[in-house]
Design a protein around this motif. Structure first.
Motif, PDB file in Angstrom:
ATOM      1  N   ILE A 114      -3.271  71.930  -4.229  1.00 22.94           N
ATOM      2  CA  ILE A 114      -4.136  72.972  -3.651  1.00 22.94           C
ATOM      3  C   ILE A 114      -5.370  73.235  -4.511  1.00 22.94           C
ATOM      4  O   ILE A 114      -6.163  74.119  -4.205  1.00 22.94           O
ATOM      5  N   ALA A 115      -5.553  72.464  -5.553  1.00 27.97           N
ATOM      6  CA  ALA A 115      -6.675  72.690  -6.459  1.00 27.97           C
ATOM      7  C   ALA A 115      -8.022  72.545  -5.758  1.00 27.97           C
ATOM      8  O   ALA A 115      -8.938  73.326  -6.003  1.00 27.97           O
ATOM      9  N   LEU A 116      -8.152  71.586  -4.859  1.00 29.13           N
ATOM     10  CA  LEU A 116      -9.413  71.345  -4.179  1.00 29.13           C
ATOM     11  C   LEU A 116      -9.347  71.552  -2.673  1.00 29.13           C
ATOM     12  O   LEU A 116     -10.390  71.610  -2.022  1.00 29.13           O
ATOM     13  N   THR A 161      -7.143  73.707   0.439  1.00 30.86           N
ATOM     14  CA  THR A 161      -6.121  74.708   0.738  1.00 30.86           C
ATOM     15  C   THR A 161      -5.170  74.260   1.843  1.00 30.86           C
ATOM     16  O   THR A 161      -4.241  74.980   2.174  1.00 30.86           O
ATOM     17  N   GLY A 162      -5.382  73.082   2.383  1.00 27.80           N
ATOM     18  CA  GLY A 162      -4.553  72.608   3.486  1.00 27.80           C
ATOM     19  C   GLY A 162      -3.090  72.381   3.124  1.00 27.80           C
ATOM     20  O   GLY A 162      -2.247  72.313   4.016  1.00 27.80           O
ATOM     21  N   ALA A 163      -2.774  72.266   1.849  1.00 28.73           N
ATOM     22  CA  ALA A 163      -1.390  72.005   1.441  1.00 28.73           C
ATOM     23  C   ALA A 163      -0.524  73.265   1.400  1.00 28.73           C
ATOM     24  O   ALA A 163       0.695  73.175   1.280  1.00 28.73           O
ATOM     25  N   TRP A 164      -1.156  74.435   1.476  1.00 30.92           N
ATOM     26  CA  TRP A 164      -0.355  75.660   1.462  1.00 30.92           C
ATOM     27  C   TRP A 164       0.557  75.680   2.688  1.00 30.92           C
ATOM     28  O   TRP A 164       0.154  75.242   3.771  1.00 30.92           O
ATOM     29  N   PRO A 165       1.754  76.234   2.567  1.00 28.95           N
ATOM     30  CA  PRO A 165       2.616  76.403   3.742  1.00 28.95           C
ATOM     31  C   PRO A 165       1.944  77.323   4.777  1.00 28.95           C
ATOM     32  O   PRO A 165       1.094  78.153   4.430  1.00 28.95           O
ATOM     33  N   ASP A 166       2.314  77.165   6.036  1.00 32.78           N
ATOM     34  CA  ASP A 166       1.665  77.919   7.115  1.00 32.78           C
ATOM     35  C   ASP A 166       1.698  79.431   6.908  1.00 32.78           C
ATOM     36  O   ASP A 166       0.717  80.115   7.188  1.00 32.78           O
ATOM     37  N   ASP A 167       2.827  79.965   6.430  1.00 33.85           N
ATOM     38  CA  ASP A 167       2.909  81.419   6.248  1.00 33.85           C
ATOM     39  C   ASP A 167       1.914  81.899   5.192  1.00 33.85           C
ATOM     40  O   ASP A 167       1.335  82.979   5.317  1.00 33.85           O
ATOM     41  N   VAL A 168       1.677  81.091   4.184  1.00 35.10           N
ATOM     42  CA  VAL A 168       0.713  81.439   3.144  1.00 35.10           C
ATOM     43  C   VAL A 168      -0.705  81.310   3.698  1.00 35.10           C
ATOM     44  O   VAL A 168      -1.565  82.159   3.427  1.00 35.10           O
ATOM     45  N   ARG A 169      -0.950  80.295   4.493  1.00 34.60           N
ATOM     46  CA  ARG A 169      -2.275  80.096   5.084  1.00 34.60           C
ATOM     47  C   ARG A 169      -2.634  81.251   6.014  1.00 34.60           C
ATOM     48  O   ARG A 169      -3.792  81.661   6.076  1.00 34.60           O
ATOM     49  N   LYS A 170      -1.641  81.797   6.722  1.00 34.61           N
ATOM     50  CA  LYS A 170      -1.917  82.966   7.574  1.00 34.61           C
ATOM     51  C   LYS A 170      -2.433  84.125   6.736  1.00 34.61           C
ATOM     52  O   LYS A 170      -3.409  84.779   7.099  1.00 34.61           O
ATOM     53  N   MET A 171      -1.777  84.384   5.618  1.00 40.42           N
ATOM     54  CA  MET A 171      -2.199  85.476   4.737  1.00 40.42           C
ATOM     55  C   MET A 171      -3.588  85.204   4.158  1.00 40.42           C
ATOM     56  O   MET A 171      -4.436  86.097   4.105  1.00 40.42           O
TER      57      MET A 171
END
Length: 144
Positions: free
Chosen positions: A44-46, A48-58
């Motif tokens: 996730i350093a460059l 943000t697509g690797a974050w899990p969906d629940d984290v991406r929602k936040m």
């Protein structure tokens, strides 16, 4: 009874508080995902697509708190600076904040796009009406 200007200022502060809540929730979700090893920092350093969906929602909701609300801050502060913060503008400001709270609840919960969009659109309508009110007062004041 607080003045209309105080009510408007409190609505602006409430939106700021909502933005801080969104930042804290997104941060907690990110830290939790890293600690639970649901994502690697290198992934996730460059991007943000690797974050899990629940984290991406936040995270998406946090980012959203720095988009449309900037127009709200501009119109609200303009109303205060020009001494045009009356009850109509203050009520519209609080209605905007109410829709932002509902938008956040849906965005970070079910994320059902249609209700979320309706709440977003209603909030934008509040800002638009506030801007029209101020514009008319300024233009009519210049004509009179």
């Amino acid at each position: 009874m607080p003045t209309a200007a105080a009510l408007l200022a409190l609505a602006l502060l409430a939106q700021i508080a909502l933005s801080i809540v969104a930042m804290l929730r997104a941060g907690a979700a990110r830290v939790g995902a890293v600690r639970a090893r649901r994502v690697r920092l290198a992934d996730i350093a460059l991007d943000t697509g690797a974050w899990p969906d629940d984290v991406r929602k936040m995270s998406n909701n946090m980012q959203n708190q720095f988009e449309t609300p900037t127009l709200f801050y501009a119109v609200g502060l303009l109303a205060l600076a020009l001494g045009m913060a009356d009850l109509a503008v203050a009520v519209l400001a609080w209605v905007f904040v109410g829709f932002r709270i509902l938008h956040m609840a849906v965005h970070t919960g079910s994320n059902d796009v249609l209700p979320r969009f309706r709440m977003f659109a209603a909030g934008v309508a509040c800002i638009a009406v506030m801007a029209v009110i101020l514009t008319l007062r300024i233009v009519l004041g210049m004509a009179g």
